[in-house]
Design a protein around this motif. Sequence first.
Motif, PDB file in Angstrom:
ATOM      1  N   VAL A   1       8.632 -12.440   3.624  1.00  0.00           N
ATOM      2  CA  VAL A   1       8.184 -12.604   2.337  1.00  0.00           C
ATOM      3  C   VAL A   1       6.221 -12.240   2.438  1.00  0.00           C
ATOM      4  CG1 VAL A   1       8.068 -13.322  -0.521  1.00  0.00           C
ATOM      5  CG2 VAL A   1       9.952 -13.886   1.003  1.00  0.00           C
ATOM      6  N   GLY A   2       6.186 -10.720   2.842  1.00  0.00           N
ATOM      7  CA  GLY A   2       5.114 -10.192   2.837  1.00  0.00           C
ATOM      8  C   GLY A   2       4.640  -8.995   2.288  1.00  0.00           C
ATOM      9  N   ARG A   3       3.240  -8.553   3.083  1.00  0.00           N
ATOM     10  CA  ARG A   3       3.452  -7.376   2.879  1.00  0.00           C
ATOM     11  C   ARG A   3       4.285  -5.728   3.338  1.00  0.00           C
ATOM     12  NH1 ARG A   3      -1.793  -6.215   5.772  1.00  0.00           N
ATOM     13  NH2 ARG A   3      -0.972  -6.371   7.915  1.00  0.00           N
ATOM     14  N   ALA A   4       5.121  -6.356   4.306  1.00  0.00           N
ATOM     15  CA  ALA A   4       5.489  -5.228   4.716  1.00  0.00           C
ATOM     16  C   ALA A   4       6.929  -5.552   3.998  1.00  0.00           C
ATOM     17  CB  ALA A   4       6.327  -5.575   6.682  1.00  0.00           C
ATOM     18  N   SER A   5       7.326  -6.078   3.326  1.00  0.00           N
ATOM     19  CA  SER A   5       8.793  -6.652   2.511  1.00  0.00           C
ATOM     20  C   SER A   5       8.133  -5.998   1.052  1.00  0.00           C
ATOM     21  CB  SER A   5       9.038  -7.947   2.611  1.00  0.00           C
ATOM     22  OG  SER A   5       7.721  -8.679   2.524  1.00  0.00           O
ATOM     23  N   TRP A   6       7.266  -6.198   0.634  1.00  0.00           N
ATOM     24  CA  TRP A   6       6.734  -5.423  -0.267  1.00  0.00           C
ATOM     25  C   TRP A   6       6.382  -4.349   0.088  1.00  0.00           C
ATOM     26  CZ3 TRP A   6       2.888  -2.406  -2.337  1.00  0.00           C
ATOM     27  CH2 TRP A   6       2.821  -2.428  -3.627  1.00  0.00           C
ATOM     28  N   LEU A   7       6.004  -3.706   0.667  1.00  0.00           N
ATOM     29  CA  LEU A   7       5.654  -2.178   0.445  1.00  0.00           C
ATOM     30  C   LEU A   7       7.895  -1.249   1.387  1.00  0.00           C
ATOM     31  CD1 LEU A   7       2.662  -2.088   3.134  1.00  0.00           C
ATOM     32  CD2 LEU A   7       3.490  -1.152   1.283  1.00  0.00           C
ATOM     33  N   TRP A   8       8.533  -2.405   2.172  1.00  0.00           N
ATOM     34  CA  TRP A   8       9.551  -2.357   2.012  1.00  0.00           C
ATOM     35  C   TRP A   8      10.586  -1.890   0.861  1.00  0.00           C
ATOM     36  CZ3 TRP A   8      14.749  -3.546   0.662  1.00  0.00           C
ATOM     37  CH2 TRP A   8      15.550  -2.801   1.546  1.00  0.00           C
ATOM     38  N   GLY A   9      10.519  -2.882   0.024  1.00  0.00           N
ATOM     39  CA  GLY A   9      11.059  -2.831  -1.389  1.00  0.00           C
ATOM     40  C   GLY A   9      10.275  -1.845  -2.318  1.00  0.00           C
TER      41      GLY A   9
END
Length: 244
Positions: A82-90
Amino acid sequence: ADKSASMAAMKQTSSPASGLLQQPAKALAEILGKLPEELAEMKRNGVALPAPDTQKNLFPLRVTTEIKDGEKFGTLKAETAVGRASWLWGMQHLLNNTAKVLHQHKWTVMHPAKGMTWFTTDKPVIRLNYYKPGNYDFKGGWGRPGGEILFPLSPEHMLYTQIGSRPPARGTRFSAEQTQLLRQLIAEHAHRYLFAKAADADVPAFVERMVDAQVYWHEQDQWNKWHAEQLESERYLFRDKEAV
């Protein structure tokens, strides 16, 4: 600060991989053997080939398998963070898919009661489930009938819809009681900051202000580590993907 600190943590799950790991070479050979025929059939029927899913390689997910020598079954392990990459994907998923449902709603612009104004926050879009006075939550869906979506645009304007219902005429004013309730909901929904054109005496009654030097310096420490931790996590999770 606690939320920032948790973003670098990884969540791991594993499960028996009985079907997936039995004779994978044979299963793959069968799939590849049928592929030319299936592609030709699609072409004859005028079926367009599916476009590659560019989003799947952007989700921080690493899947690995493990079978010990001499054993019939193994382990399938999926890891994410849960971090930067998952936020951008979301965000990309939201804009490319979920946001389409917003065009199905009937929107209007509402005004506060005379003499009152809206303020806004660092989390301005509210998806409200309002059941009765004192019983509400901010877990509404983007398309759930009866749910309300509110977005303060300026001190005098709020974008508003109640899903599945015809909205009031554009320019309608909320009553003083409704306006004060909505101002309270806007404040409660904030992550950290409220923004207003002038000091608002009601805000301290809506949410308590916290000033804590220890929390501040802890958060600064987390932000200083943020990029390095996220980069390390992304390199690990994307190691086997074409996107990296």
